[in-house]
Design a protein around this motif. Structure first.
Motif, PDB file in Angstrom:
ATOM      1  N   LEU A  70       0.852  -1.186   0.000  1.00  0.00           N
ATOM      2  CA  LEU A  70       0.000   0.000   0.000  1.00  0.00           C
ATOM      3  C   LEU A  70       0.890   1.238   0.000  1.00  0.00           C
ATOM      4  O   LEU A  70       1.758   1.378   0.868  1.00  0.00           O
ATOM      5  N   LEU A  71       0.671   2.110  -0.966  1.00  0.00           N
ATOM      6  CA  LEU A  71       1.367   3.390  -1.008  1.00  0.00           C
ATOM      7  C   LEU A  71       0.309   4.466  -0.827  1.00  0.00           C
ATOM      8  O   LEU A  71      -0.486   4.732  -1.743  1.00  0.00           O
ATOM      9  N   SER A  72       0.263   5.056   0.363  1.00  0.00           N
ATOM     10  CA  SER A  72      -0.799   5.996   0.710  1.00  0.00           C
ATOM     11  C   SER A  72      -0.223   7.360   1.074  1.00  0.00           C
ATOM     12  O   SER A  72       0.792   7.448   1.770  1.00  0.00           O
ATOM     13  N   HIS A  73      -0.909   8.405   0.644  1.00  0.00           N
ATOM     14  CA  HIS A  73      -0.548   9.772   1.016  1.00  0.00           C
ATOM     15  C   HIS A  73      -1.164  10.180   2.352  1.00  0.00           C
ATOM     16  O   HIS A  73      -0.996  11.333   2.767  1.00  0.00           O
ATOM     17  N   GLY A  74      -1.883   9.271   2.977  1.00  0.00           N
ATOM     18  CA  GLY A  74      -2.440   9.548   4.296  1.00  0.00           C
ATOM     19  C   GLY A  74      -3.867  10.045   4.282  1.00  0.00           C
ATOM     20  O   GLY A  74      -4.498  10.170   5.356  1.00  0.00           O
ATOM     21  N   SER A  75      -4.397  10.307   3.120  1.00  0.00           N
ATOM     22  CA  SER A  75      -5.795  10.728   3.001  1.00  0.00           C
ATOM     23  C   SER A  75      -6.276  10.381   1.595  1.00  0.00           C
ATOM     24  O   SER A  75      -5.480  10.057   0.707  1.00  0.00           O
ATOM     25  N   ARG A  76      -7.570  10.466   1.405  1.00  0.00           N
ATOM     26  CA  ARG A  76      -8.142  10.188   0.091  1.00  0.00           C
ATOM     27  C   ARG A  76      -7.619  11.223  -0.901  1.00  0.00           C
ATOM     28  O   ARG A  76      -7.606  12.421  -0.613  1.00  0.00           O
ATOM     29  N   GLY A 105       0.968  11.532  -7.411  1.00  0.00           N
ATOM     30  CA  GLY A 105      -0.158  11.918  -6.566  1.00  0.00           C
ATOM     31  C   GLY A 105      -1.201  10.851  -6.310  1.00  0.00           C
ATOM     32  O   GLY A 105      -2.210  11.115  -5.648  1.00  0.00           O
ATOM     33  N   TYR A 106      -0.970   9.641  -6.794  1.00  0.00           N
ATOM     34  CA  TYR A 106      -1.937   8.553  -6.621  1.00  0.00           C
ATOM     35  C   TYR A 106      -1.743   7.839  -5.281  1.00  0.00           C
ATOM     36  O   TYR A 106      -0.609   7.679  -4.804  1.00  0.00           O
ATOM     37  N   ASN A 107      -2.845   7.371  -4.708  1.00  0.00           N
ATOM     38  CA  ASN A 107      -2.784   6.302  -3.725  1.00  0.00           C
ATOM     39  C   ASN A 107      -2.779   4.990  -4.508  1.00  0.00           C
ATOM     40  O   ASN A 107      -3.500   4.855  -5.511  1.00  0.00           O
ATOM     41  N   VAL A 108      -1.987   4.021  -4.048  1.00  0.00           N
ATOM     42  CA  VAL A 108      -1.743   2.804  -4.833  1.00  0.00           C
ATOM     43  C   VAL A 108      -1.938   1.567  -3.950  1.00  0.00           C
ATOM     44  O   VAL A 108      -1.403   1.495  -2.840  1.00  0.00           O
ATOM     45  N   TRP A 109      -2.690   0.604  -4.466  1.00  0.00           N
ATOM     46  CA  TRP A 109      -2.896  -0.665  -3.761  1.00  0.00           C
ATOM     47  C   TRP A 109      -2.469  -1.804  -4.685  1.00  0.00           C
ATOM     48  O   TRP A 109      -2.922  -1.899  -5.826  1.00  0.00           O
TER      49      TRP A 109
END
Length: 319
Positions: A70-76, A105-109
């Motif tokens: 999971l690569l998350s920026h911490g928010s939607r 800038g993407y959140n990635v799963w």
């Protein structure tokens, strides 16, 4: 002599009946039509992804480098993407491309497929079509909560699952990028007329499994072919905004014609262009179109541009 002729004719009739049966046997399976999961909110999706990763970390059968990522920026975020890896491989296959999406800038799963990424290198031989579509649907449920506009990238067998997701009613897949999609084997490996008998005999495990020189289990690869054969015909209009395919002319695994033909029909159904990127032969890339060598950074940027619908990524032909 008449008795011998009768026996020969009877044997021939049995062979003809058996061959006809293989071609008439339906390849669809129960359990492949997975209802869309109830929408998750961002926090619930993050907890689900983190729970998956933690469970894999606690499982000694799963290789550490092959756990879901999971690569998350911490928010939607405004954009999120689901990455589905190929048969015999695992989430680390997407390491570079995942970072490229994240930096954009993407959140990635990147979920790990069932029976993959384990210390038992033959576990993937046991994978079943139903668990693959369930895995894809669960992956989508998480990814769909990570961003406002969400799409899917798949490679090889993962591209079959990505296409399946993009055609499931209720899913809002906006972008679709297919890398070396395995909608059928390269005709030099198996002619088109032999594909359905292979699906029936090996996919249903009527015959004992065989493993190719590439380490591919026929029982396993025919699970992906089964899913490909159950895609809606004609394709559905689903609100897809971009569709693209990347293939290599050196790919000896997939049917390159089918790799473009089926996505083109889906693009046509959604009234959008299909962008087709054919990698130059001098790159030396074969089936794994993520194995890009020294030019990897440049090509990964092109892949993101293709995914986003860039009208003119370098060395890319519109279709």
């Amino acid at each position: 002599m008449p008795e011998i002729i009768a026996l020969l004719l009877g044997g021939l009739a049995l062979v003809v009946a058996a061959v006809a049966g293989l071609y008439l046997w339906p390849v669809g399976r129960r359990g492949l039509s997975v209802a869309p999961a109830r929408p998750l909110d961002f926090d619930t999706a993050i907890r689900a992804a983190e729970a998956t990763i933690a469970a894999e970390a606690a499982d000694p059968e799963i290789r550490p480098e092959s756990r879901s990522r999971l690569l998350s920026h911490g928010s939607r975020t405004g954009r999120a993407v689901l990455l589905l890896h190929g048969y015999t491989l695992a989430p680390e296959q997407y390491a570079g491309l995942a970072e490229e999406f994240f930096d954009s800038g993407y959140n990635v799963w990147i979920p790990r497929a069932p029976q993959h990424g384990t210390v038992d290198r033959r576990a993937h031989h046991r994978v079943q079509a139903g668990e693959l579509t369930t895995y894809a649907a669960q992956g989508w449920a998480v990814a769909a909560a990570l961003g406002d506009e969400v799409g899917v990238v798949g490679i090889s067998g993962g591209a079959v699952l990505a296409t399946w997701l993009a055609q499931v009613p209720g899913n809002v897949v906006r972008h679709l990028l297919l890398l070396s999609p395995f909608f059928g084997p390269n005709p030099r490996q198996a002619p088109t007329y032999a594909v359905k008998p292979l699906i029936v005999l090996y996919g249903r495990r009527v015959l004992r499994d065989r493993v190719t020189s590439r380490g591919y289990s026929l029982a396993a690869v025919t699970q992906y072919l089964t899913i490909a054969r159950t895609l809606p015909n004609p394709p559905r209009r689903t609100g897809l905004r971009t569709a693209a395919v990347a293939i290599s002319p050196l790919d000896a695994v997939v049917d390159l014609r089918a790799a473009v033909h089926l996505p083109r029909r889906i693009a046509d159904a959604n009234a959008i262009p299909l962008r087709v990127c054919t990698l130059p032969e001098e790159l030396g890339v074969e089936h794994n179109t993520l194995n890009l060598g020294v030019d990897g950074d440049e090509w990964r940027r092109r892949y993101v541009a293709l995914y986003e619908g860039d009208p003119a990524p370098l060395n890319t032909a519109g279709a």
